[in-house]
Scaffold this motif. Structure first.
Motif, PDB file in Angstrom:
ATOM      1  N   UNK A   1     100.342  91.541  31.582  1.00  0.00           N
ATOM      2  CA  UNK A   1      99.852  90.212  31.962  1.00  0.00           C
ATOM      3  C   UNK A   1     100.403  89.804  33.323  1.00  0.00           C
ATOM      4  N   UNK A   2      99.586  89.113  34.090  1.00  0.00           N
ATOM      5  CA  UNK A   2      99.974  88.661  35.426  1.00  0.00           C
ATOM      6  C   UNK A   2     101.050  87.586  35.318  1.00  0.00           C
ATOM      7  N   UNK A   3     102.194  87.834  35.946  1.00  0.00           N
ATOM      8  CA  UNK A   3     103.301  86.875  35.961  1.00  0.00           C
ATOM      9  C   UNK A   3     103.136  85.943  37.159  1.00  0.00           C
ATOM     10  N   UNK A   4     103.789  84.779  37.120  1.00  0.00           N
ATOM     11  CA  UNK A   4     103.715  83.873  38.270  1.00  0.00           C
ATOM     12  C   UNK A   4     104.435  84.465  39.478  1.00  0.00           C
ATOM     13  N   UNK A   5     103.976  84.107  40.653  1.00  0.00           N
ATOM     14  CA  UNK A   5     104.596  84.554  41.901  1.00  0.00           C
ATOM     15  C   UNK A   5     105.597  83.517  42.368  1.00  0.00           C
ATOM     16  N   UNK A   6     105.135  82.284  42.601  1.00  0.00           N
ATOM     17  CA  UNK A   6     106.031  81.258  43.131  1.00  0.00           C
ATOM     18  C   UNK A   6     105.417  79.869  42.953  1.00  0.00           C
ATOM     19  N   UNK A   7     106.274  78.915  42.598  1.00  0.00           N
ATOM     20  CA  UNK A   7     105.820  77.526  42.494  1.00  0.00           C
ATOM     21  C   UNK A   7     106.532  76.622  43.491  1.00  0.00           C
ATOM     22  N   UNK A   8     107.437  77.188  44.281  1.00  0.00           N
ATOM     23  CA  UNK A   8     108.111  76.407  45.317  1.00  0.00           C
ATOM     24  C   UNK A   8     108.377  77.302  46.525  1.00  0.00           C
ATOM     25  N   UNK A   9     107.448  77.366  47.475  1.00  0.00           N
ATOM     26  CA  UNK A   9     106.203  76.592  47.541  1.00  0.00           C
ATOM     27  C   UNK A   9     105.153  77.129  46.564  1.00  0.00           C
ATOM     28  N   UNK A  10     104.228  76.246  46.168  1.00  0.00           N
ATOM     29  CA  UNK A  10     103.168  76.652  45.249  1.00  0.00           C
ATOM     30  C   UNK A  10     102.196  77.559  45.987  1.00  0.00           C
ATOM     31  N   UNK A  11     102.065  78.771  45.488  1.00  0.00           N
ATOM     32  CA  UNK A  11     101.241  79.778  46.142  1.00  0.00           C
ATOM     33  C   UNK A  11      99.975  80.067  45.347  1.00  0.00           C
ATOM     34  N   UNK A  12      99.222  81.018  45.834  1.00  0.00           N
ATOM     35  CA  UNK A  12      97.998  81.458  45.178  1.00  0.00           C
ATOM     36  C   UNK A  12      96.776  80.837  45.816  1.00  0.00           C
ATOM     37  N   UNK A  13      95.703  81.575  45.810  1.00  0.00           N
ATOM     38  CA  UNK A  13      94.454  81.066  46.360  1.00  0.00           C
ATOM     39  C   UNK A  13      94.084  79.740  45.694  1.00  0.00           C
ATOM     40  N   UNK A  14      94.385  79.634  44.389  1.00  0.00           N
ATOM     41  CA  UNK A  14      94.060  78.422  43.636  1.00  0.00           C
ATOM     42  C   UNK A  14      95.237  77.442  43.576  1.00  0.00           C
ATOM     43  N   UNK A  15      96.312  77.741  44.296  1.00  0.00           N
ATOM     44  CA  UNK A  15      97.518  76.911  44.356  1.00  0.00           C
ATOM     45  C   UNK A  15      98.023  76.571  42.950  1.00  0.00           C
ATOM     46  N   UNK A  16      98.160  77.637  42.129  1.00  0.00           N
ATOM     47  CA  UNK A  16      98.685  77.464  40.777  1.00  0.00           C
ATOM     48  C   UNK A  16      99.897  78.361  40.516  1.00  0.00           C
ATOM     49  N   UNK A  17     100.390  79.017  41.581  1.00  0.00           N
ATOM     50  CA  UNK A  17     101.563  79.863  41.441  1.00  0.00           C
ATOM     51  C   UNK A  17     101.271  81.314  41.125  1.00  0.00           C
ATOM     52  N   UNK A  18     100.005  81.648  40.872  1.00  0.00           N
ATOM     53  CA  UNK A  18      99.608  83.006  40.495  1.00  0.00           C
ATOM     54  C   UNK A  18      98.765  83.662  41.581  1.00  0.00           C
ATOM     55  N   UNK A  19      98.872  84.984  41.687  1.00  0.00           N
ATOM     56  CA  UNK A  19      98.102  85.746  42.685  1.00  0.00           C
ATOM     57  C   UNK A  19      96.829  86.323  42.085  1.00  0.00           C
ATOM     58  N   UNK A  20      96.092  85.510  41.343  1.00  0.00           N
ATOM     59  CA  UNK A  20      94.802  85.981  40.834  1.00  0.00           C
ATOM     60  C   UNK A  20      93.728  85.649  41.855  1.00  0.00           C
ATOM     61  N   UNK A  21      92.575  86.228  41.669  1.00  0.00           N
ATOM     62  CA  UNK A  21      91.491  86.079  42.639  1.00  0.00           C
ATOM     63  C   UNK A  21      90.209  85.738  41.909  1.00  0.00           C
ATOM     64  N   UNK A  22      89.216  85.388  42.663  1.00  0.00           N
ATOM     65  CA  UNK A  22      87.930  85.056  42.074  1.00  0.00           C
ATOM     66  C   UNK A  22      86.927  84.759  43.161  1.00  0.00           C
TER      67      UNK A  22
END
Length: 129
Positions: A18-39
């Motif tokens: 399962x995909x683990x969170x990357x970072x929430x400080x700063x909040x990252x991710x294309x969707x700004x939810x802390x995860x490096x998922x894509x869509x």
């Protein structure tokens, strides 16, 4: 022992788990939810969870993507060495080929990353936690 948080989107990481969170400080991710998922809409494929280094930030700036300067209108805080961020997989591979790749958190790298970099390449830069 607390269970690690995983993505609410059910994504898999490059190791098949399962995909683990990357970072929430700063909040990252294309969707700004802390995860490096894509869509849909993520043309840059922001799927590699990387730990910033000064060398990589300079490299990225030299390639036209300044990750150090804040851009508030895109909820982008500007990054500094030590920050974790969901990088575009093609940019990470470009940095890898140039000898400038930052370290990565494999559990937080979305499986789509493997379309751009091999698991062996990513493992060379794995962060041990």
């Amino acid at each position: 022992m607390a269970e690690k948080q995983t993505t609410p989107h059910g994504g898999k990481n490059v190791l098949g788990g399962p995909l683990a969170p990357c970072c929430t400080s700063p909040v990252t991710g294309y969707y700004r939810d802390g995860f490096c998922h894509t869509g849909k809409g993520d043309a840059g494929v922001h799927t590699i969870c990387a730990e910033m280094t000064e060398e990589f930030l300079v490299f990225s700036r030299s390639r036209g993507n300044d990750l150090s300067t804040p851009v508030p209108e895109f909820e982008f805080p500007g990054l500094k060495p030590g920050d974790r961020w969901c990088l575009c997989a093609p940019r990470w591979k470009e940095a890898y080929d140039a000898g400038m790749a930052p370290r990565v958190l494999l559990e937080a790298c979305h499986m789509s990353s493997l379309e751009f970099a091999s698991l062996e390449e990513l493992r060379e830069f794995a962060i041990e936690e």
